[in-house]
Design a protein around this motif. Structure first.
Motif, mmCIF file in Angstrom:
data_model
loop_
_atom_site.group_PDB
_atom_site.id
_atom_site.type_symbol
_atom_site.label_atom_id
_atom_site.label_comp_id
_atom_site.label_asym_id
_atom_site.label_seq_id
_atom_site.Cartn_x
_atom_site.Cartn_y
_atom_site.Cartn_z
ATOM 1 N N LEU A 134 0.856 -1.186 0.000
ATOM 2 C CA LEU A 134 0.000 0.000 0.000
ATOM 3 C C LEU A 134 0.893 1.237 0.000
ATOM 4 O O LEU A 134 1.674 1.454 0.922
ATOM 5 C CB LEU A 134 -0.914 0.006 1.224
ATOM 6 N N TYR A 135 0.774 2.036 -1.039
ATOM 7 C CA TYR A 135 1.569 3.257 -1.170
ATOM 8 C C TYR A 135 0.631 4.460 -1.110
ATOM 9 O O TYR A 135 -0.155 4.679 -2.036
ATOM 10 C CB TYR A 135 2.334 3.269 -2.500
ATOM 11 N N ILE A 136 0.719 5.228 -0.030
ATOM 12 C CA ILE A 136 -0.095 6.438 0.083
ATOM 13 C C ILE A 136 0.786 7.654 0.396
ATOM 14 O O ILE A 136 0.325 8.643 0.951
ATOM 15 C CB ILE A 136 -1.218 6.295 1.137
ATOM 16 N N GLY A 137 2.064 7.561 0.046
ATOM 17 C CA GLY A 137 2.976 8.672 0.248
ATOM 18 C C GLY A 137 2.532 9.911 -0.520
ATOM 19 O O GLY A 137 1.889 9.826 -1.569
ATOM 20 N N GLY A 138 2.869 11.082 0.013
ATOM 21 C CA GLY A 138 2.525 12.319 -0.668
ATOM 22 C C GLY A 138 1.110 12.781 -0.443
ATOM 23 O O GLY A 138 0.675 13.775 -1.038
ATOM 24 N N GLU A 161 2.673 -5.960 3.970
ATOM 25 C CA GLU A 161 4.096 -6.274 4.027
ATOM 26 C C GLU A 161 4.953 -5.062 3.648
ATOM 27 O O GLU A 161 6.075 -4.935 4.120
ATOM 28 C CB GLU A 161 4.404 -7.441 3.077
ATOM 29 N N ASP A 162 4.431 -4.204 2.803
ATOM 30 C CA ASP A 162 5.165 -3.038 2.306
ATOM 31 C C ASP A 162 4.236 -1.824 2.389
ATOM 32 O O ASP A 162 3.202 -1.770 1.718
ATOM 33 C CB ASP A 162 5.600 -3.292 0.859
ATOM 34 N N LEU A 163 4.608 -0.840 3.211
ATOM 35 C CA LEU A 163 3.757 0.336 3.447
ATOM 36 C C LEU A 163 4.573 1.604 3.224
ATOM 37 O O LEU A 163 5.557 1.851 3.920
ATOM 38 C CB LEU A 163 3.208 0.294 4.877
ATOM 39 N N ASP A 164 4.165 2.412 2.253
ATOM 40 C CA ASP A 164 4.870 3.657 1.936
ATOM 41 C C ASP A 164 4.072 4.845 2.469
ATOM 42 O O ASP A 164 2.965 5.126 2.003
ATOM 43 C CB ASP A 164 5.047 3.787 0.427
ATOM 44 N N LEU A 165 4.659 5.540 3.453
ATOM 45 C CA LEU A 165 4.035 6.720 4.059
ATOM 46 C C LEU A 165 4.935 7.942 3.876
ATOM 47 O O LEU A 165 4.983 8.824 4.725
ATOM 48 C CB LEU A 165 3.776 6.465 5.548
ATOM 49 N N TYR A 166 5.634 7.991 2.774
ATOM 50 C CA TYR A 166 6.537 9.096 2.476
ATOM 51 C C TYR A 166 5.771 10.419 2.455
ATOM 52 O O TYR A 166 4.714 10.526 1.828
ATOM 53 C CB TYR A 166 7.187 8.847 1.114
ATOM 54 N N SER A 167 6.272 11.418 3.175
ATOM 55 C CA SER A 167 5.717 12.776 3.150
ATOM 56 C C SER A 167 4.207 12.786 3.377
ATOM 57 O O SER A 167 3.423 13.255 2.544
ATOM 58 C CB SER A 167 6.044 13.449 1.804
ATOM 59 N N ARG A 183 3.996 -3.775 17.655
ATOM 60 C CA ARG A 183 4.550 -4.658 18.688
ATOM 61 C C ARG A 183 4.245 -6.133 18.441
ATOM 62 O O ARG A 183 5.066 -6.999 18.741
ATOM 63 C CB ARG A 183 4.045 -4.233 20.064
ATOM 64 N N ASN A 184 3.077 -6.418 17.916
ATOM 65 C CA ASN A 184 2.708 -7.814 17.676
ATOM 66 C C ASN A 184 2.496 -8.118 16.190
ATOM 67 O O ASN A 184 1.957 -9.162 15.842
ATOM 68 C CB ASN A 184 1.445 -8.158 18.463
ATOM 69 N N ASN A 185 2.918 -7.182 15.343
ATOM 70 C CA ASN A 185 2.757 -7.383 13.905
ATOM 71 C C ASN A 185 3.841 -8.322 13.381
ATOM 72 O O ASN A 185 5.025 -8.117 13.625
ATOM 73 C CB ASN A 185 2.838 -6.026 13.192
ATOM 74 N N GLN A 186 3.435 -9.363 12.660
ATOM 75 C CA GLN A 186 4.376 -10.364 12.161
ATOM 76 C C GLN A 186 4.474 -10.375 10.635
ATOM 77 O O GLN A 186 5.114 -11.254 10.063
ATOM 78 C CB GLN A 186 3.962 -11.749 12.646
ATOM 79 N N ARG A 187 3.868 -9.391 9.972
ATOM 80 C CA ARG A 187 3.834 -9.402 8.512
ATOM 81 C C ARG A 187 4.631 -8.278 7.869
ATOM 82 O O ARG A 187 5.309 -8.490 6.857
ATOM 83 C CB ARG A 187 2.377 -9.312 8.016
ATOM 84 N N LEU A 188 4.564 -7.074 8.431
ATOM 85 C CA LEU A 188 5.190 -5.926 7.794
ATOM 86 C C LEU A 188 6.710 -6.077 7.753
ATOM 87 O O LEU A 188 7.350 -6.347 8.764
ATOM 88 C CB LEU A 188 4.824 -4.642 8.539
ATOM 89 N N THR A 189 7.284 -5.897 6.561
ATOM 90 C CA THR A 189 8.739 -6.003 6.413
ATOM 91 C C THR A 189 9.371 -4.691 5.961
ATOM 92 O O THR A 189 10.584 -4.510 6.101
ATOM 93 C CB THR A 189 9.108 -7.094 5.390
ATOM 94 N N LEU A 190 8.569 -3.772 5.418
ATOM 95 C CA LEU A 190 9.111 -2.513 4.910
ATOM 96 C C LEU A 190 8.118 -1.375 5.140
ATOM 97 O O LEU A 190 6.938 -1.489 4.789
ATOM 98 C CB LEU A 190 9.414 -2.644 3.417
ATOM 99 N N MET A 191 8.611 -0.284 5.731
ATOM 100 C CA MET A 191 7.791 0.911 5.918
ATOM 101 C C MET A 191 8.655 2.137 5.616
ATOM 102 O O MET A 191 9.736 2.292 6.174
ATOM 103 C CB MET A 191 7.246 1.004 7.347
ATOM 104 N N SER A 192 8.163 3.005 4.743
ATOM 105 C CA SER A 192 8.868 4.243 4.411
ATOM 106 C C SER A 192 8.224 5.406 5.148
ATOM 107 O O SER A 192 7.020 5.642 5.026
ATOM 108 C CB SER A 192 8.825 4.498 2.911
ATOM 109 N N LEU A 193 9.045 6.131 5.915
ATOM 110 C CA LEU A 193 8.555 7.284 6.677
ATOM 111 C C LEU A 193 9.375 8.536 6.364
ATOM 112 O O LEU A 193 9.390 9.484 7.152
ATOM 113 C CB LEU A 193 8.626 6.986 8.176
#
Length: 218
Positions: A134-138, A161-167, A183-193
């Motif tokens: 899910l990419y919702i950056g910008g 697994e991949d979450l883009d929150l850029y800007s 804390r208990n999330n076992q799926r997310l591997t990449l997050m852009s902040l």
């Protein structure tokens, strides 16, 4: 496809007249129509041809003039595309209403949704569990927007697994909210902040999460 190219001189009506010819491409797996001034008329035309594109895997409609009404038309047409996996609607005019439509109406096969640089604020609760990417950056999220995301990340059924929150106008408080939800999330591997005005205080909120590998190793 190129911004500012010859095709960019076409308007929504022109494109609506061209799109039906794509119906002959029944085996098409990927369709890209970027920066072509697509809007309501074009999306209505796309809705008409999608049922003939059963093999479609990827749809890219970035840099057009798509609004919430367009998302309804697209979702209706894509309901018969049971193999579609990726939808890119970046650089358009889609708001929270359009996001709701996409979350509720897209085929369950869609794993990746790209909505960077639209008009999404996450001003109300919406479950973002179903997508892997899910990419919702910008998008300029409202003060409670990070809590909407955090609620999904903390849900055991979340597939992200991949979450883009850029800007996204997140800041330190929002960063702390996101960190706590992992804390208990076992799926997310990449997050852009990146580009969120996060200071040392905000990044420190992730320290205990990053140092604790229990959820990753579970």
């Amino acid at each position: 496809e190129e911004e500012g190219g010859v095709l960019a001189n076409l308007n929504d009506g022109d494109m609506a007249g061209c799109i039906p010819s794509l119906a002959a491409c029944t085996g098409m797996r990927s369709l890209t129509l970027n920066y072509l001034n697509l809007s309501t008329n074009s999306c209505a035309a796309l809705r008409g041809i999608f049922p003939r594109m059963a093999n479609l895997r990827e749809l890219v409609l970035s840099g057009n003039s798509l609004d919430d009404d367009c998302t309804r038309l697209l979702a209706q047409g894509l309901s018969d595309c049971k193999q579609i996996q990726s939808l890119d609607l970046c650089n358009n005019r889609i708001s929270d209403n359009g996001l709701d439509v996409l979350v509720q109406s897209l085929p369950t096969s869609v794993d990746a949704l790209y909505l960077a640089r639209n008009d999404i604020t996450l001003a109300r609760h919406v479950l973002l569990l179903r997508f892997k990417e899910l990419y919702i950056g910008g998008n300029s999220l409202c003060p409670g927007g990070t809590q909407v995301i955090a609620s999904s990340l903390a849900n055991p059924e979340c597939r992200l697994e991949d979450l883009d929150l850029y800007s996204c106008n997140i800041g330190d408080e929002g960063t702390a909210t996101l960190a706590d939800s992992l804390r208990n999330n076992q799926r997310l591997t990449l997050m852009s902040l990146a580009e969120n005005n996060i200071t040392k205080e905000g990044w420190n909120a992730f320290s205990s999460i990053l140092c604790d590998t229990s959820s990753i190793n579970a």
